[in-house]
Design a protein around this motif. Structure first.
Motif, PDB file in Angstrom:
ATOM      1  N   ALA A 181      30.070  33.058 101.655  1.00 24.21           N
ATOM      2  CA  ALA A 181      29.369  32.868 102.928  1.00 24.21           C
ATOM      3  C   ALA A 181      30.219  33.459 104.046  1.00 24.21           C
ATOM      4  N   TYR A 182      29.650  34.418 104.770  1.00 24.83           N
ATOM      5  CA  TYR A 182      30.419  35.154 105.768  1.00 24.83           C
ATOM      6  C   TYR A 182      29.751  35.103 107.136  1.00 24.83           C
ATOM      7  N   PRO A 183      30.079  34.088 107.944  1.00 21.67           N
ATOM      8  CA  PRO A 183      29.512  34.041 109.296  1.00 21.67           C
ATOM      9  C   PRO A 183      29.911  35.247 110.138  1.00 21.67           C
ATOM     10  N   SER A 184      31.086  35.832 109.866  1.00 17.90           N
ATOM     11  CA  SER A 184      31.509  37.008 110.632  1.00 17.90           C
ATOM     12  C   SER A 184      30.539  38.166 110.423  1.00 17.90           C
ATOM     13  N   SER A 185      29.956  38.277 109.221  1.00 15.63           N
ATOM     14  CA  SER A 185      28.985  39.346 108.956  1.00 15.63           C
ATOM     15  C   SER A 185      27.713  39.158 109.773  1.00 15.63           C
ATOM     16  N   VAL A 186      27.344  37.910 110.008  1.00 13.45           N
ATOM     17  CA  VAL A 186      26.166  37.648 110.839  1.00 13.45           C
ATOM     18  C   VAL A 186      26.392  38.217 112.235  1.00 13.45           C
ATOM     19  N   LEU A 187      27.549  37.936 112.806  1.00 14.42           N
ATOM     20  CA  LEU A 187      27.861  38.433 114.149  1.00 14.42           C
ATOM     21  C   LEU A 187      27.900  39.958 114.175  1.00 14.42           C
ATOM     22  N   MET A 188      28.560  40.554 113.176  1.00 18.58           N
ATOM     23  CA  MET A 188      28.761  42.003 113.162  1.00 18.58           C
ATOM     24  C   MET A 188      27.463  42.777 112.956  1.00 18.58           C
ATOM     25  N   ASN A 189      26.503  42.192 112.279  1.00 18.96           N
ATOM     26  CA  ASN A 189      25.235  42.877 112.022  1.00 18.96           C
ATOM     27  C   ASN A 189      24.170  42.558 113.064  1.00 18.96           C
ATOM     28  N   ALA A 190      24.118  41.318 113.519  1.00 20.18           N
ATOM     29  CA  ALA A 190      23.043  40.909 114.428  1.00 20.18           C
ATOM     30  C   ALA A 190      23.310  41.322 115.871  1.00 20.18           C
ATOM     31  N   ILE A 191      24.555  41.213 116.319  1.00 15.98           N
ATOM     32  CA  ILE A 191      24.848  41.488 117.732  1.00 15.98           C
ATOM     33  C   ILE A 191      24.557  42.936 118.114  1.00 15.98           C
ATOM     34  N   PRO A 192      24.977  43.946 117.328  1.00 12.72           N
ATOM     35  CA  PRO A 192      24.622  45.323 117.700  1.00 12.72           C
ATOM     36  C   PRO A 192      23.109  45.543 117.762  1.00 12.72           C
ATOM     37  N   ALA A 193      22.373  44.874 116.875  1.00 14.95           N
ATOM     38  CA  ALA A 193      20.909  45.013 116.893  1.00 14.95           C
ATOM     39  C   ALA A 193      20.337  44.460 118.194  1.00 14.95           C
ATOM     40  N   LYS A 194      20.832  43.315 118.624  1.00 17.75           N
ATOM     41  CA  LYS A 194      20.318  42.716 119.865  1.00 17.75           C
ATOM     42  C   LYS A 194      20.753  43.541 121.086  1.00 17.75           C
ATOM     43  N   VAL A 195      21.986  44.059 121.064  1.00 19.13           N
ATOM     44  CA  VAL A 195      22.439  44.921 122.165  1.00 19.13           C
ATOM     45  C   VAL A 195      21.561  46.174 122.243  1.00 19.13           C
ATOM     46  N   ALA A 196      21.165  46.695 121.082  1.00 20.14           N
ATOM     47  CA  ALA A 196      20.313  47.896 121.045  1.00 20.14           C
ATOM     48  C   ALA A 196      18.926  47.634 121.607  1.00 20.14           C
ATOM     49  N   GLY A 197      18.525  46.359 121.657  1.00 18.29           N
ATOM     50  CA  GLY A 197      17.206  46.014 122.182  1.00 18.29           C
ATOM     51  C   GLY A 197      16.166  45.744 121.104  1.00 18.29           C
ATOM     52  N   VAL A 198      16.622  45.535 119.856  1.00 16.40           N
ATOM     53  CA  VAL A 198      15.683  45.215 118.771  1.00 16.40           C
ATOM     54  C   VAL A 198      14.937  43.925 119.129  1.00 16.40           C
ATOM     55  N   SER A 199      13.612  43.982 119.053  1.00 18.49           N
ATOM     56  CA  SER A 199      12.790  42.849 119.490  1.00 18.49           C
ATOM     57  C   SER A 199      12.949  41.635 118.596  1.00 18.49           C
ATOM     58  N   GLU A 200      13.093  41.869 117.287  1.00 23.70           N
ATOM     59  CA  GLU A 200      13.119  40.748 116.356  1.00 23.70           C
ATOM     60  C   GLU A 200      14.111  41.024 115.229  1.00 23.70           C
ATOM     61  N   VAL A 201      15.096  40.147 115.086  1.00 26.39           N
ATOM     62  CA  VAL A 201      16.051  40.228 113.986  1.00 26.39           C
ATOM     63  C   VAL A 201      15.718  39.114 112.997  1.00 26.39           C
TER      64      VAL A 201
END
Length: 435
Positions: free
Chosen positions: A142-162
């Motif tokens: 279980a890697y919470p760090s991977s959640v941050l590393m993958n989700a945050i760039p998507a939200k910064v990019a403006g992805v509507s739904e992750v």
């Protein structure tokens, strides 16, 4: 416990090239049975949707529910996990997220246009993906760090739904993973894993929406499924075993270097740790540190196998040659554990991430430095880059000719089109040429 023997190479040896190639060789061929199993699962999910997801979730995760809707965790559940974890874990996740967001905001690309001399408009429109899928390993890995590393760039990019998928074998939930999802702004979470989760994200089911791109690490079944659905959706990469290469001038504490090598070796037996130095006595000292510290490690058996099978200590003539060897390896993680790392930087052409100086442990990059820890492996740093905001954006060309521009460039297009035997192309351009 017997000492582990690390392979020794010397760049001056006549057989160095072949020895290095043998060291780096890694068989990423997928087992035939894995391939067949994954293709079956993907076909079932594609054709039977929710029902197939439920059956595979019961079979592989021993989790039986009546509907896929029951496998979704709402934002209130994510918040509950965030509130439940110890305060120091929450603060660490929030601090890491803040640094990751700050770094990735600097990658955000904007649309641009310009006008040439006859009034023609040219440019590029940068648009975020509509929906991104994030695979997160569950169970023991279980890697919470991977959640941050993958989700945050998507939200910064403006992805509507992750959309996040994470397996919960036997119904066991990892609160840190869910807390990280809450902090990163993940929109929906489904407790589904394996190839069936990749299939659901790629094709969509009655309950799980299809996405435009799937990112995130996983086991051999997940990696194979991502490879299979590429083309239907985008993927981040097919990652091989983790790698670290350390270049040292021989003046760093050998214990520090040994532990840096362990930091990748503990991932799995196939991970690769390499040290390059012009100082043979320093290579000896680091090998001594490896054998001194190995018995103190919780994952000593994994580290031992990794170090014995895939690690190497490489002697070179000088730091310039060290950089040359490093460029041939194109490592995922490169530590420049030298007096003046900035002076070496120009010589480094291929590396996923470059860690500058003795105090910059690769482990900091895995969690909280800011840059992404999703990096190219197996030499692919020669042509690919870390995961970033740009992976969640696409670019459309903008072309708008004025009448004068259509006249001027229509004459060029006409000649080229007729040269290719494409008459309709030529005449389409010629209609817009002035008499």
């Amino acid at each position: 416990m017997t000492d582990v023997t690390i392979k020794r190479l010397n760049a001056s040896q006549s057989d160095f090239d072949s020895a290095l190639a043998k060291l780096l060789a890694w068989d990423d061929s997928v087992d035939h049975q894995v391939n067949e199993s994954v293709r079956h699962i993907l076909h079932e999910v594609k054709t039977r949707g929710d029902q197939a997801v439920l059956e595979f979730t019961e079979k592989f995760d021993r989790l039986a529910v009546g509907s896929v809707a029951e496998l979704e965790m709402g934002k209130d559940r994510l918040q509950k996990s965030l509130d439940a974890i110890p305060q120091d874990q929450r603060e660490a996740l929030e601090k890491a997220a803040e640094r990751i967001r700050d770094y990735h905001e600097r990658q955000d690309q904007k649309s641009w246009q310009y006008q040439d001399r006859d009034g023609t408009i040219l440019g590029q429109k940068v648009t975020p993906l509509d929906r991104a899928g994030l695979y997160v390993p569950g169970g023991k890995a279980a890697y919470p760090s991977s959640v941050l590393m993958n989700a945050i760039p998507a939200k910064v990019a403006g992805v509507s739904e992750v959309i996040m998928v994470v397996p919960t074998p036997d119904g066991v939930v990892n609160d840190m993973v869910l807390a990280a999802a809450a902090i990163a702004g993940v929109d929906r979470v489904f407790t589904v894993g394996g190839a069936q989760a990749v299939g659901a994200l790629a094709y969509g089911t009655e309950t799980i929406p299809s996405v435009d791109k799937i990112v995130g690490p996983g086991n051999i079944f997940v990696a194979t499924a991502k490879r299979e659905v590429f083309g239907v959706v985008g993927i981040d990469m097919i990652a091989g075993p983790s790698e670290i290469l350390v270049i040292s001038d021989g003046k760093t504490d050998p214990d520090w270097i040994a532990m840096d090598l362990f930091s990748q070796a503990e991932h799995d037996e196939q991970a690769q740790s390499i040290l390059i130095s012009p100082d043979s006595e320093f290579l000896d000292a680091v090998e001594a540190s490896i054998n001194k510290l190995l018995p103190t490690m919780e994952r000593a058996d994994i580290i031992r196998t990794s170090m014995a099978d895939r690690a190497a200590l490489i002697q070179v003539a000088d730091l310039k040659e060290a950089a040359d060897v490093s460029n041939r390896i194109a490592p995922e993680h490169l530590e420049l554990s030298v007096e003046d790392p900035q002076a070496m930087l120009d010589d480094i052409r291929h590396a996923g991430a470059i860690f500058m100086g003795r105090y910059t442990a690769e482990a900091l990059g895995d969690y909280c430095a800011g840059p992404n820890h999703v990096l190219p492996t197996s030499g692919t740093a020669r042509f690919s880059s870390p995961l970033g905001v740009y992976d969640f954006q696409k670019r459309s060309s903008i072309i708008g000719f004025s009448a004068d521009g259509a006249d001027r460039m229509g004459r060029v297009a006409s000649v080229l089109a007729r040269g290719e035997g494409l008459t309709a192309h030529a005449r389409s351009a010629e209609y817009r040429i002035k008499d």
